[in-house]
Design an enzyme around this catalytic site. Structure first.
Site, PDB file in Angstrom:
ATOM      1  N   GLU A 264      -5.210  64.775 -42.525  1.00  0.00           N
ATOM      2  CA  GLU A 264      -4.608  66.119 -42.515  1.00  0.00           C
ATOM      3  C   GLU A 264      -3.112  65.926 -42.696  1.00  0.00           C
ATOM      4  OE1 GLU A 264      -6.244  68.789 -42.506  1.00  0.00           O
ATOM      5  OE2 GLU A 264      -8.204  68.267 -41.695  1.00  0.00           O
TER       6      GLU A 264
ATOM      7  N   GLY B 173      -0.522  64.040 -40.057  1.00  0.00           N
ATOM      8  CA  GLY B 173       0.899  63.698 -40.115  1.00  0.00           C
ATOM      9  C   GLY B 173       1.393  63.711 -41.537  1.00  0.00           C
TER      10      GLY B 173
ATOM     11  N   LYS C  56      -3.858  57.578 -30.668  1.00  0.00           N
ATOM     12  CA  LYS C  56      -2.452  57.166 -30.574  1.00  0.00           C
ATOM     13  C   LYS C  56      -1.645  58.412 -30.925  1.00  0.00           C
ATOM     14  CE  LYS C  56       1.282  55.842 -33.272  1.00  0.00           C
ATOM     15  NZ  LYS C  56       2.172  56.523 -32.326  1.00  0.00           N
ATOM     16  N   HIS C  57      -0.978  58.975 -29.923  1.00  0.00           N
ATOM     17  CA  HIS C  57      -0.203  60.189 -30.175  1.00  0.00           C
ATOM     18  C   HIS C  57       1.163  59.804 -30.755  1.00  0.00           C
ATOM     19  CE1 HIS C  57       0.293  64.383 -30.050  1.00  0.00           C
ATOM     20  NE2 HIS C  57      -0.345  64.644 -28.921  1.00  0.00           N
ATOM     21  N   ALA C  58       1.888  60.810 -31.272  1.00  0.00           N
ATOM     22  CA  ALA C  58       3.246  60.552 -31.757  1.00  0.00           C
ATOM     23  C   ALA C  58       4.069  60.007 -30.590  1.00  0.00           C
ATOM     24  CB  ALA C  58       3.853  61.839 -32.295  1.00  0.00           C
TER      25      ALA C  58
ATOM     26  N   CYS D 285       2.425  72.475 -40.380  1.00  0.00           N
ATOM     27  CA  CYS D 285       1.959  72.079 -41.716  1.00  0.00           C
ATOM     28  C   CYS D 285       1.586  73.313 -42.515  1.00  0.00           C
ATOM     29  CB  CYS D 285       0.775  71.132 -41.598  1.00  0.00           C
ATOM     30  SG  CYS D 285      -0.515  71.731 -40.506  1.00  0.00           S
TER      31      CYS D 285
ATOM     32  N   GLU E 266       8.796  69.034 -48.942  1.00  0.00           N
ATOM     33  CA  GLU E 266       8.381  69.884 -47.818  1.00  0.00           C
ATOM     34  C   GLU E 266       9.593  70.091 -46.907  1.00  0.00           C
ATOM     35  OE1 GLU E 266       5.539  68.019 -45.135  1.00  0.00           O
ATOM     36  OE2 GLU E 266       4.979  69.947 -44.266  1.00  0.00           O
TER      37      GLU E 266
ATOM     38  N   TRP F 144       3.327  65.196 -33.351  1.00  0.00           N
ATOM     39  CA  TRP F 144       3.945  65.811 -32.175  1.00  0.00           C
ATOM     40  C   TRP F 144       4.016  67.344 -32.274  1.00  0.00           C
ATOM     41  CZ3 TRP F 144       7.635  68.622 -34.435  1.00  0.00           C
ATOM     42  CH2 TRP F 144       8.090  68.177 -35.677  1.00  0.00           C
ATOM     43  N   ASN F 145       3.815  67.937 -33.467  1.00  0.00           N
ATOM     44  CA  ASN F 145       4.243  69.340 -33.634  1.00  0.00           C
ATOM     45  C   ASN F 145       3.400  70.346 -32.846  1.00  0.00           C
ATOM     46  OD1 ASN F 145       2.173  68.921 -35.464  1.00  0.00           O
ATOM     47  ND2 ASN F 145       3.030  70.284 -37.011  1.00  0.00           N
TER      48      ASN F 145
HETATM   49  P1  NAP Z   1       4.454  61.251 -39.096  1.00  0.00           P
HETATM   50  O1  NAP Z   1       5.776  60.587 -39.042  1.00  0.00           O
HETATM   51  O2  NAP Z   1       3.515  60.880 -40.168  1.00  0.00           O
HETATM   52  O3  NAP Z   1       3.789  61.000 -37.651  1.00  0.00           O
HETATM   53  C1  NAP Z   1       2.468  61.413 -37.369  1.00  0.00           C
HETATM   54  C2  NAP Z   1       1.730  60.287 -36.660  1.00  0.00           C
HETATM   55  O4  NAP Z   1       1.592  59.194 -37.558  1.00  0.00           O
HETATM   56  C3  NAP Z   1       2.477  59.738 -35.449  1.00  0.00           C
HETATM   57  O5  NAP Z   1       1.559  59.356 -34.456  1.00  0.00           O
HETATM   58  C4  NAP Z   1       3.191  58.535 -36.018  1.00  0.00           C
HETATM   59  O6  NAP Z   1       3.464  57.551 -35.057  1.00  0.00           O
HETATM   60  C5  NAP Z   1       2.168  58.026 -36.994  1.00  0.00           C
HETATM   61  N1  NAP Z   1       2.724  57.231 -38.088  1.00  0.00           N
HETATM   62  C6  NAP Z   1       3.933  57.364 -38.674  1.00  0.00           C
HETATM   63  N2  NAP Z   1       4.064  56.454 -39.676  1.00  0.00           N
HETATM   64  C7  NAP Z   1       2.914  55.758 -39.712  1.00  0.00           C
HETATM   65  C8  NAP Z   1       2.437  54.683 -40.503  1.00  0.00           C
HETATM   66  N3  NAP Z   1       3.183  54.155 -41.477  1.00  0.00           N
HETATM   67  N4  NAP Z   1       1.199  54.193 -40.252  1.00  0.00           N
HETATM   68  C9  NAP Z   1       0.434  54.721 -39.285  1.00  0.00           C
HETATM   69  N5  NAP Z   1       0.832  55.727 -38.490  1.00  0.00           N
HETATM   70  C10 NAP Z   1       2.046  56.246 -38.707  1.00  0.00           C
HETATM   71  O7  NAP Z   1       4.564  62.806 -39.195  1.00  0.00           O
HETATM   72  P2  NAP Z   1       5.599  63.748 -38.463  1.00  0.00           P
HETATM   73  O8  NAP Z   1       6.896  63.720 -39.174  1.00  0.00           O
HETATM   74  O9  NAP Z   1       5.588  63.425 -37.022  1.00  0.00           O
HETATM   75  O10 NAP Z   1       4.855  65.153 -38.687  1.00  0.00           O
HETATM   76  C11 NAP Z   1       5.181  66.008 -39.710  1.00  0.00           C
HETATM   77  C12 NAP Z   1       4.244  65.874 -40.890  1.00  0.00           C
HETATM   78  O11 NAP Z   1       2.898  66.066 -40.479  1.00  0.00           O
HETATM   79  C13 NAP Z   1       4.508  66.992 -41.900  1.00  0.00           C
HETATM   80  O12 NAP Z   1       4.367  66.496 -43.198  1.00  0.00           O
HETATM   81  C14 NAP Z   1       3.412  68.003 -41.588  1.00  0.00           C
HETATM   82  O13 NAP Z   1       3.127  68.880 -42.643  1.00  0.00           O
HETATM   83  C15 NAP Z   1       2.282  67.082 -41.256  1.00  0.00           C
HETATM   84  N6  NAP Z   1       1.238  67.776 -40.460  1.00  0.00           N
HETATM   85  C16 NAP Z   1       0.048  68.071 -41.052  1.00  0.00           C
HETATM   86  C17 NAP Z   1      -0.923  68.769 -40.341  1.00  0.00           C
HETATM   87  C18 NAP Z   1      -2.246  69.126 -40.952  1.00  0.00           C
HETATM   88  O14 NAP Z   1      -3.143  69.525 -40.230  1.00  0.00           O
HETATM   89  N7  NAP Z   1      -2.444  69.012 -42.250  1.00  0.00           N
HETATM   90  C19 NAP Z   1      -0.650  69.159 -39.028  1.00  0.00           C
HETATM   91  C20 NAP Z   1       0.585  68.847 -38.469  1.00  0.00           C
HETATM   92  C21 NAP Z   1       1.533  68.145 -39.196  1.00  0.00           C
HETATM   93  P3  NAP Z   1       4.974  57.367 -34.448  1.00  0.00           P
HETATM   94  O15 NAP Z   1       5.301  58.610 -33.720  1.00  0.00           O
HETATM   95  O16 NAP Z   1       4.828  56.178 -33.572  1.00  0.00           O
HETATM   96  O17 NAP Z   1       5.858  57.132 -35.642  1.00  0.00           O
END
Ligand code: NAP
Length: 454
Positions: free
Chosen positions: A228, A206, A154-156, A262, A359, A130-131
């Site tokens: 990522e 994520g 599949k978006h957040a 991130c 983090e 979502w960020n």
């Molecule tokens: P997140 O909870 O991992 O959510 C990201 C996506 O993954 C959402 O669509 C979420 O769906 C899905 N998801 C969550 N748990 C899952 C699972 N067990 N299996 C499959 N899909 C799953 O991450 P966030 O808290 O929203 O985002 C923050 C994190 O993302 C931070 O660690 C940040 O550093 C990282 N990030 C990395 C980058 C990069 O380019 N490296 C860019 C942006 C963010 P739901 O919404 O339905 O839970």
């Protein structure tokens, strides 16, 4: 369960969207798979024409989609508009350059003709955060689609309006149904999509937790996977740093996107001889950051995305202070409506406290003092992540040491770590694998097919 977006500034529900049924998801995969058969043989010129039309449409709707982003996840309206413009610029970039990036390569062998082609592979399934609700999707989709693949994403679950907007943007620009498809599914349902034989590749942006789960599913199903994930980027201040330039950039690097990027700088590592000056100027500048309504142009820092995200950050900080860390500014949760948290600077952070080893996905900076550049680089690399890192120095030797020795996917000198279409984006260690953007990103989901004519 419907997908609900809640405005993090007002705590009010913005909109609700019903989840897709299993039959709707099956139909989406079928439509994508059929669309791929035509899209893969479309010329680069035809693909580019549609991509440019989508960029133009997006540019004409920047304020509308900017307000949508701000209302769903709280980023400042100015940064939301900037994000939409960057997406349009990137769509134009890949419309123009993908053909050259994927040009057939001739390789000299014993044959009469031999080389490598980069052929599209099929339906790519993307799980998105979502960020940066537009940018994360576009930076993956623009090169992937220009390469001749189709995308199901599949978006957040908290940014359903942005998900719908993106799908509609491509349809309204003339792309066939199935080239860019949003599915409203909870993350518990991604396993059946990854396992579906019509899906050939998977990407997730994520958290590490989600990355492990998707990588496991991709592995079980033997599908190509790009991840990522998170980071705790170092911002290294060398002895020759121009402090007047570095300090304002340190603030921006930490509070950009309300601290939820991130590649935001999260650990500030300063050589001892410049540490007093840095700490004083940085703490003063962070305490002057204006917290408030993200639609107000005077606001520097809006709310965090959700109550749970804000409360988690507050707990990380308070438990670290209890363990001995010192807050030079911030560190206390404000009352009132909205999921706000102030710009915070921590020092004396114990290595085993939460701020010392996790983090921090919010506007909290941790400052470390190192004896010299060698130690600064050692501290910078002393982390399980390796996404980005920056060095602030006038001296070329300091810059070159950091570029060569930081164990990360992106190093920037005298500039904030950023993504840009020309350079590959991605991390090392627990920050993931694979690359987005540039020719590396455009090739990720292609088949590098060797050919040899005797
Ligand atoms: P997140 O909870 O991992 O959510 C990201 C996506 O993954 C959402 O669509 C979420 O769906 C899905 N998801 C969550 N748990 C899952 C699972 N067990 N299996 C499959 N899909 C799953 O991450 P966030 O808290 O929203 O985002 C923050 C994190 O993302 C931070 O660690 C940040 O550093 C990282 N990030 C990395 C980058 C990069 O380019 N490296 C860019 C942006 C963010 P739901 O919404 O339905 O839970």
């Amino acid at each position: 369960m419907p997908f609900v977006s809640v405005n993090p500034a007002s705590e009010k529900v913005v909109a609700e969207y019903p989840a897709h049924t299993p039959e709707q998801v099956d139909q989406a995969l079928e439509t994508a798979s059929v669309a791929f058969q035509k899209w893969k043989v479309a010329s680069f010129a035809d693909r580019a024409q549609l991509m440019v039309r989508a960029a133009e449409l997006l540019e004409s709707e920047v304020p509308v989609v900017g307000e949508l982003m701000t209302s769903e996840m709280g980023k400042t309206f100015a940064s939301a508009k900037g994000e939409a413009m960057k997406c349009a610029m990137t769509m134009r970039y890949f419309a123009e350059h993908t053909e050259t990036m994927l040009k057939e390569q001739s390789v000299a062998t014993s044959g009469s003709r031999s080389g490598v082609r980069f052929d599209p592979t099929g339906v790519i399934f993307a799980v998105m955060p979502w960020n940066f609700p537009l940018w994360q999707v576009i930076r993956m989709a623009a090169p992937t689609i220009m390469a001749g693949n189709v995308v199901v994403f599949k978006h957040a679950s908290n940014v359903p309006g942005c998900a719908k907007y993106l799908e509609d943007l491509f349809l309204r620009s003339g792309f066939s149904p199935g080239v860019m498809t949003n599915v409203f599914v909870e993350h518990g349902r991604v396993s059946s999509i990854i396992g579906d034989p019509r899906v050939v590749g998977v990407t997730l942006t994520g958290s590490e937790r989600a990355g492990r789960s998707v990588a496991e599913l991709a592995g079980t199903n033997l599908k190509k996977c790009v991840l990522e994930l998170g980071g705790s980027d170092p911002f290294v201040v060398g002895a020759s740093a121009d402090m007047d330039a570095a300090v304002p950039m340190a603030v921006t690097a930490r509070i950009q996107n309300n601290g939820q990027a991130c590649i935001a700088a999260k650990r500030f590592i300063v050589v001892r001889e410049r540490s007093e000056e840095f700490l004083e100027k940085f703490a003063t500048a962070m305490s002057a950051v204006r917290l408030g309504d993200p639609m107000d142009p005077a606001t520097g820092l809006g709310p965090l995305v959700s109550k749970s995200q804000r409360d988690e950050l507050a707990t990380q900080v308070s438990s670290s202070i209890a363990a001995g860390a010192v807050a030079l500014t911030g560190g206390e949760m404000p009352g009132g409506t909205g999921f706000y948290y102030p710009a915070t600077v921590l020092t004396n952070v114990p290595a085993n406290s939460r701020a010392g080893c996790e983090e921090l996905f919010g506007p909290v900076a941790v400052v470390y003092v190192a004896d010299d550049l060698d130690e600064a680089i050692r501290v910078a690399n002393d982390t399980p992540w390796g996404l980005g890192g920056s060095i602030w120095a006038k001296d070329d030797h300091e810059i070159n040491e950091a570029i060569a020795r930081l164990d990360v996917g992106l190093v920037f000198a005298n500039a904030i770590v950023a993504s840009m279409p020309e350079l590959p984006f991605g991390g090392t260690k627990l920050s993931g694998f694979g690359r987005e953007l540039s020719a590396f990103g455009a090739r990720e989901f292609t088949n590098a097919k060797s050919f040899f004519v005797a």
